[in-house]
Design an enzyme around this catalytic site. Structure first.
Site, PDB file in Angstrom:
ATOM      1  N   GLY A  10       0.809  -1.219   0.000  1.00  0.00           N
ATOM      2  CA  GLY A  10       0.000   0.000   0.000  1.00  0.00           C
ATOM      3  C   GLY A  10       0.838   1.262   0.000  1.00  0.00           C
ATOM      4  O   GLY A  10       1.973   1.294  -0.494  1.00  0.00           O
ATOM      5  N   VAL A  86       0.309  -3.877   7.051  1.00  0.00           N
ATOM      6  CA  VAL A  86      -1.080  -4.212   6.702  1.00  0.00           C
ATOM      7  C   VAL A  86      -2.031  -3.185   7.314  1.00  0.00           C
ATOM      8  O   VAL A  86      -1.652  -2.386   8.168  1.00  0.00           O
ATOM      9  CB  VAL A  86      -1.458  -5.630   7.190  1.00  0.00           C
ATOM     10  CG1 VAL A  86      -0.618  -6.681   6.480  1.00  0.00           C
ATOM     11  CG2 VAL A  86      -1.288  -5.754   8.708  1.00  0.00           C
ATOM     12  N   ALA A 160       4.891  11.819   4.785  1.00  0.00           N
ATOM     13  CA  ALA A 160       3.760  12.695   4.450  1.00  0.00           C
ATOM     14  C   ALA A 160       3.426  12.432   2.998  1.00  0.00           C
ATOM     15  O   ALA A 160       4.316  12.457   2.134  1.00  0.00           O
ATOM     16  CB  ALA A 160       4.151  14.157   4.652  1.00  0.00           C
ATOM     17  N   CYS A 272      -4.200   8.667   8.840  1.00  0.00           N
ATOM     18  CA  CYS A 272      -3.612   8.465  10.171  1.00  0.00           C
ATOM     19  C   CYS A 272      -4.135   9.345  11.295  1.00  0.00           C
ATOM     20  O   CYS A 272      -4.332   8.870  12.409  1.00  0.00           O
ATOM     21  CB  CYS A 272      -2.103   8.658  10.091  1.00  0.00           C
ATOM     22  SG  CYS A 272      -1.292   7.315   9.232  1.00  0.00           S
ATOM     23  N   PHE A 273      -4.320  10.637  11.022  1.00  0.00           N
ATOM     24  CA  PHE A 273      -4.550  11.547  12.142  1.00  0.00           C
ATOM     25  C   PHE A 273      -5.725  11.129  13.024  1.00  0.00           C
ATOM     26  O   PHE A 273      -5.584  10.942  14.223  1.00  0.00           O
ATOM     27  CB  PHE A 273      -4.748  12.984  11.650  1.00  0.00           C
ATOM     28  CG  PHE A 273      -3.468  13.684  11.261  1.00  0.00           C
ATOM     29  CD1 PHE A 273      -2.250  13.024  11.312  1.00  0.00           C
ATOM     30  CD2 PHE A 273      -3.476  15.004  10.845  1.00  0.00           C
ATOM     31  CE1 PHE A 273      -1.064  13.650  10.960  1.00  0.00           C
ATOM     32  CE2 PHE A 273      -2.300  15.658  10.483  1.00  0.00           C
ATOM     33  CZ  PHE A 273      -1.102  14.975  10.538  1.00  0.00           C
TER      34      PHE A 273
END
Length: 480
Positions: A10, A86, A160, A272-273
């Protein structure tokens, strides 16, 4: 020859392994995934993710010392170091639903590694995981080890999107956490030697396992907190006539604070955040720290408030209804230079407008129609499961059309919402756009990228987040 295998092809696994292969020509790197379509894409000219510079890196190494394969077990069995990258979605049911990380995919990966391994291995956590995941994985591996020695390391990514390749070439730091034992220290050194091919050793930080795992969650929580802080200020700026750009510039000049992540916007997004903060909240609650949990929860509450405020501002400005009106949405990705739409604020803004029966015409240079329709139809958190486990292509939403050009999106529209800060949106011919829109013509700039004075001169009614309000907007206040 050292062999590295990464489970998961990914946004993290693909670019990270491609750069390791480029910088370490003597190491053989295999990226494996059970998704045939994803691996086929990595082996084609049209990679499955868009990231500046990624194409070049992959093409230089693919077929030499970088391989993409669906033969997961073969490559894991042969590897000396196994990275696990994953999905770790937020749980949607059961204990910790809505907050805790779902480690189903991680656990099945660990059991598979134990099953197929015939030699000692270093297993590296690359996915963002809750603190103490390494301990759980270690138990699964040691209880199924058949005499094989496994060392677990935590090596969180700090990429990022949009600058991932640059971040991998010149990282601020590489963090490696391991057991404080003789074997653990040796495993840390082995992974450190891989990164030391191109990263200065003083930038490679070695810690214990828990510190490495928590550092990743903490870093994302701090970054998201800065965005929510400036977004909270943007609401106050609008109420008082201050300009949030001037305020954040003044604040950022303080060297203790610095200027980064102080741009007011419609809200933060990305994979993510939100997920990491929810995770942090859950860990705090589980450890009997409700005050700490509530502190971090507030970061997400302000982000949700900002998105709702933006939708309310649009509806209230347009005579309190957008029903049947065409609204052009410019940008759908969560930020420029990526095609990633995970947790993008555009989803909640579009859903809010659709809830008021608006007709949306959406344009994003890197996001296709199927992805947009999928995002607007999916339930929260569904996006973070592997594609083959996501709901089948949902029925498309009739009030949404996806076009491939900003001028087509804005033709005959009543209003324009800018939701991603793509550079091309700064240089559009806004006079031409204005001439082809319904009047009064509105621009709602969720990224503060347009020249407000210029647009007002053309005739637009402009709303920019955290900027002094147009007289029109003052006369039609947004009801929160």
């Amino acid at each position: 020859m050292v062999k590295i295998c990464c489970i998961g092809a990914g946004y993290v696994g693909g670019p990270t392994m491609a750069v390791i292969a480029l910088k370490c020509p003597e190491i053989q790197v295999a990226v494996v995934d059970i998704s045939v379509s994803r691996i086929n894409a990595w082996n084609s000219d049209a990679l499955p993710i868009y990231e500046p510079g990624l194409d070049d890196v992959v093409k230089q190494c693919r077929g030499k010392n970088l391989f993409f394969s669906t033969d997961v077990e073969k490559h894991v069995a042969e590897a000396d170091i196994v990275f696990v990258s994953v999905n770790t979605p937020t749980k949607t049911q059961g204990l910790g639903a809505g907050k805790a990380a779902d480690l189903t995919y991680w656990e099945s990966a660990a059991r598979m590694i134990a099953d197929v391994s015939k030699s000692d291995k270093i297993v590296v956590e690359k996915s963002t995981v809750p603190v103490k995941t390494a301990e759980a994985i270690e138990k699964i591996l040691t209880h199924n080890s058949k005499g094989i020695n496994f060392q677990i390391l935590s090596n969180p990514e700090f990429l990022a999107e949009g600058t991932a390749i640059e971040d991998l070439f010149k990282p601020d730091r590489v963090l490696i956490g391991g057991r404080e034992t003789k074997e653990g220290t040796k495993a840390i050194e082995t992974l450190r030697d891989v990164y030391a091919h191109w990263v200065p050793v003083d930038r490679i930080i070695c810690t214990n396992l828990w510190s490495a795992e928590l550092s990743k969650l903490a870093a994302n929580a701090f970054l998201a907190q800065r965005i929510s802080s400036v977004n909270a200020m943007s609401a106050l700026c609008e109420a008082t006539g201050a300009d949030v750009s001037q305020v954040s510039h003044a604040v950022g000049k303080d060297t203790r604070i610095g200027p980064k992540f102080l741009n007011a916007s419609v809200g933060f997004g990305g994979s993510c955040f939100q997920k990491d903060i929810l995770n942090l909240v859950y860990i705090c609650e589980c450890n009997g720290l409700p005050e700490v949990a509530n502190y971090w929860k507030q970061v997400i509450k302000v982000n949700d408030y900002q998105k709702n405020r933006f939708v309310n501002r649009i509806v209230s400005s347009m005579f309190n209804t957008v029903s049947g009106k065409k609204i052009a949405v410019l940008g759908f990705a969560f930020k420029k230079d990526t095609g990633d739409t995970r947790e993008t604020p555009a989803i909640d803004v579009c859903k809010g407008l659709l809830g008021d029966k608006a007709r949306l015409s959406i344009y994003d240079p890197q996001v296709n129609e199927e992805q947009i329709q999928r995002d607007l139809s999916m339930k929260k958190f569904d996006w973070d499961h592997p594609v083959h486990l996501q709901p089948m292509s949902p029925s498309s939403i009739k009030q949404v059309s996806v076009v491939w050009d900003a001028y087509a999106a804005t033709k005959d529209a009543h209003g324009i919402c800018i939701l991603t800060e793509w550079d091309e949106f700064k240089t559009l011919d806004y006079q031409k756009i204005y001439d082809n829109m319904q009047k009064p013509a509105f621009v709602f700039d969720g990224r503060n990228i347009v020249d407000v004075a210029k647009l007002r001169d053309i005739g637009f009614i402009v709303y920019s987040i955290g900027k002094p309000l147009d007289q029109w907007l003052k006369d039609m206040p947004a009801v929160a």
